[in-house]
Design a protein around this motif. Structure first.
Motif, PDB file in Angstrom:
ATOM      1  N   LEU A  58       0.917  -1.352  -0.109  1.00 57.47           N
ATOM      2  CA  LEU A  58       0.102   0.013  -0.128  1.00 57.47           C
ATOM      3  C   LEU A  58       0.846   1.116  -0.150  1.00 57.47           C
ATOM      4  N   LYS A  59       0.275   2.293  -0.203  1.00 59.19           N
ATOM      5  CA  LYS A  59       0.986   3.476  -0.116  1.00 59.19           C
ATOM      6  C   LYS A  59       2.010   3.875   1.006  1.00 59.19           C
ATOM      7  N   ASP A  60       1.174   3.507   2.277  1.00 60.63           N
ATOM      8  CA  ASP A  60       2.057   3.720   3.362  1.00 60.63           C
ATOM      9  C   ASP A  60       2.525   2.411   4.101  1.00 60.63           C
ATOM     10  N   PHE A  61       2.367   1.205   3.560  1.00 57.80           N
ATOM     11  CA  PHE A  61       2.836   0.027   4.487  1.00 57.80           C
ATOM     12  C   PHE A  61       3.212  -1.089   3.163  1.00 57.80           C
ATOM     13  N   ASN A  62       4.233  -1.800   3.238  1.00 58.22           N
ATOM     14  CA  ASN A  62       4.627  -2.976   2.430  1.00 58.22           C
ATOM     15  C   ASN A  62       5.381  -4.003   3.479  1.00 58.22           C
ATOM     16  N   ASN A  63       4.799  -5.123   3.095  1.00 53.44           N
ATOM     17  CA  ASN A  63       5.781  -6.195   3.893  1.00 53.44           C
ATOM     18  C   ASN A  63       5.991  -7.300   2.963  1.00 53.44           C
ATOM     19  N   PHE A  64       6.432  -6.935   1.734  1.00 57.01           N
ATOM     20  CA  PHE A  64       7.017  -7.739   0.862  1.00 57.01           C
ATOM     21  C   PHE A  64       8.513  -8.216   1.267  1.00 57.01           C
ATOM     22  N   TYR A  65       9.097  -9.054   0.730  1.00 54.25           N
ATOM     23  CA  TYR A  65      10.390  -9.532   1.137  1.00 54.25           C
ATOM     24  C   TYR A  65      11.678  -9.139   0.128  1.00 54.25           C
ATOM     25  N   ARG A  66      12.583  -8.865   0.728  1.00 58.39           N
ATOM     26  CA  ARG A  66      14.019  -8.616  -0.534  1.00 58.39           C
ATOM     27  C   ARG A  66      14.146  -9.645  -1.050  1.00 58.39           C
ATOM     28  N   ASP A  67      14.217 -11.069  -0.638  1.00 54.71           N
ATOM     29  CA  ASP A  67      14.566 -11.933  -1.302  1.00 54.71           C
ATOM     30  C   ASP A  67      13.994 -13.447  -0.645  1.00 54.71           C
ATOM     31  N   TYR A  68      14.482 -14.486  -0.808  1.00 57.64           N
ATOM     32  CA  TYR A  68      13.687 -15.725  -0.326  1.00 57.64           C
ATOM     33  C   TYR A  68      14.635 -16.133   0.846  1.00 57.64           C
ATOM     34  N   GLN A  69      15.756 -15.619   0.903  1.00 58.22           N
ATOM     35  CA  GLN A  69      16.701 -15.720   2.375  1.00 58.22           C
ATOM     36  C   GLN A  69      15.968 -14.894   3.438  1.00 58.22           C
ATOM     37  N   GLU A  70      15.675 -13.714   3.112  1.00 61.08           N
ATOM     38  CA  GLU A  70      14.875 -12.984   4.075  1.00 61.08           C
ATOM     39  C   GLU A  70      13.649 -13.359   4.655  1.00 61.08           C
ATOM     40  N   MET A  71      12.807 -13.902   3.542  1.00 59.17           N
ATOM     41  CA  MET A  71      11.502 -14.592   3.839  1.00 59.17           C
ATOM     42  C   MET A  71      11.674 -15.655   4.874  1.00 59.17           C
ATOM     43  N   CYS A  72      12.742 -16.514   4.398  1.00 65.69           N
ATOM     44  CA  CYS A  72      12.888 -17.685   5.289  1.00 65.69           C
ATOM     45  C   CYS A  72      13.420 -17.180   6.812  1.00 65.69           C
ATOM     46  N   ALA A  73      14.210 -16.253   6.889  1.00 64.47           N
ATOM     47  CA  ALA A  73      14.534 -15.789   8.269  1.00 64.47           C
ATOM     48  C   ALA A  73      13.460 -15.027   8.881  1.00 64.47           C
ATOM     49  N   VAL A  74      12.640 -14.251   8.546  1.00 59.84           N
ATOM     50  CA  VAL A  74      11.467 -13.851   8.936  1.00 59.84           C
ATOM     51  C   VAL A  74      10.501 -14.792   9.342  1.00 59.84           C
ATOM     52  N   LEU A  75      10.135 -15.958   8.766  1.00 61.99           N
ATOM     53  CA  LEU A  75       9.142 -16.963   8.903  1.00 61.99           C
ATOM     54  C   LEU A  75      10.002 -17.821  10.130  1.00 61.99           C
ATOM     55  N   LYS A  76      11.402 -18.012  10.194  1.00 60.39           N
ATOM     56  CA  LYS A  76      11.842 -18.574  11.180  1.00 60.39           C
ATOM     57  C   LYS A  76      11.669 -18.081  12.615  1.00 60.39           C
ATOM     58  N   VAL A  77      11.755 -16.667  12.584  1.00 58.45           N
ATOM     59  CA  VAL A  77      11.706 -15.581  13.646  1.00 58.45           C
ATOM     60  C   VAL A  77      10.181 -16.017  14.284  1.00 58.45           C
ATOM     61  N   ILE A  78       9.213 -16.074  13.232  1.00 55.93           N
ATOM     62  CA  ILE A  78       7.850 -16.068  13.847  1.00 55.93           C
ATOM     63  C   ILE A  78       7.688 -17.329  14.473  1.00 55.93           C
ATOM     64  N   MET A  79       8.079 -18.448  13.909  1.00 51.39           N
ATOM     65  CA  MET A  79       7.676 -19.882  14.025  1.00 51.39           C
ATOM     66  C   MET A  79       8.474 -20.175  15.134  1.00 51.39           C
ATOM     67  N   VAL A  80       9.873 -19.922  15.516  1.00 49.57           N
ATOM     68  CA  VAL A  80      10.721 -20.403  16.493  1.00 49.57           C
ATOM     69  C   VAL A  80      10.824 -19.394  17.613  1.00 49.57           C
ATOM     70  N   GLU A  81      10.683 -18.162  17.554  1.00 50.41           N
ATOM     71  CA  GLU A  81      10.815 -17.248  18.574  1.00 50.41           C
ATOM     72  C   GLU A  81       9.377 -16.595  18.907  1.00 50.41           C
ATOM     73  N   THR A  82       8.586 -16.169  18.139  1.00 48.16           N
ATOM     74  CA  THR A  82       7.248 -15.363  18.505  1.00 48.16           C
ATOM     75  C   THR A  82       6.384 -16.201  18.825  1.00 48.16           C
ATOM     76  N   ILE A  83       5.865 -17.120  18.356  1.00 45.26           N
ATOM     77  CA  ILE A  83       4.754 -18.143  18.461  1.00 45.26           C
ATOM     78  C   ILE A  83       5.060 -18.823  19.833  1.00 45.26           C
TER      79      ILE A  83
END
Length: 148
Positions: free
Chosen positions: A13-38
């Motif tokens: 959106l104009k004032d928000f973006n939650n796309f990833y730079r590349d697949y490595q960043e996507m995997c790192a973010v999902l790992k944080v969510i699954m291993v740390e946040t949840i």
């Protein structure tokens, strides 16, 4: 896990973006969510609701319109008006936030993820990625299934 089934999806959106730079960043973010946040939510849910963690708090009314637009764009339906909006992050999240609803019923705490704030934009902090999100174009669904 969620009444909002596309909570892992990305939106631009104009004032928000939650796309990833590349697949490595996507995997790192999902790992944080699954291993740390949840696990953090599961273990410390009651303390989170009591406001004992700096990076876990109710979202102010000034952000509700933005969050409503993001959820509508991702899920194609409106945000439940009864939901209490929260921003949550584990201590080791690297700035990654999950925007969610949290509900307490008796001794049970229910976590309803709405979307991931990968670039820390709901409550901006230039320490975490700043305008970096403008170059991010990969959605979790851009990952191709392997050919087995």
């Amino acid at each position: 896990m969620s009444a909002y089934p596309k909570w892992l999806d990305s939106v631009d959106l104009k004032d928000f973006n939650n796309f990833y730079r590349d697949y490595q960043e996507m995997c790192a973010v999902l790992k944080v969510i699954m291993v740390e946040t949840i696990p953090f939510l599961k273990e410390h849910g009651m303390e989170i609701l009591q406001g004992k963690y700096q990076h876990c708090h109710v979202i102010g009314d000034d952000k509700t319109n933005l969050i409503t637009r993001i959820v509508k764009k991702i899920n194609k339906f409106d945000l439940d008006p009864e939901i209490t909006l929260w921003e949550v992050a584990a201590n080791n999240s690297g700035g990654v936030r999950v925007i969610c609803g949290i509900d307490k019923v008796g001794d049970h705490i229910y976590f309803y993820p709405l979307f991931i704030d990968i670039h820390h934009q709901i409550y901006p902090n230039n320490r975490f990625r700043g305008n970096y999100s403008k170059i991010c174009k990969y959605n979790i669904y851009d990952v191709k299934k392997p050919n087995y």
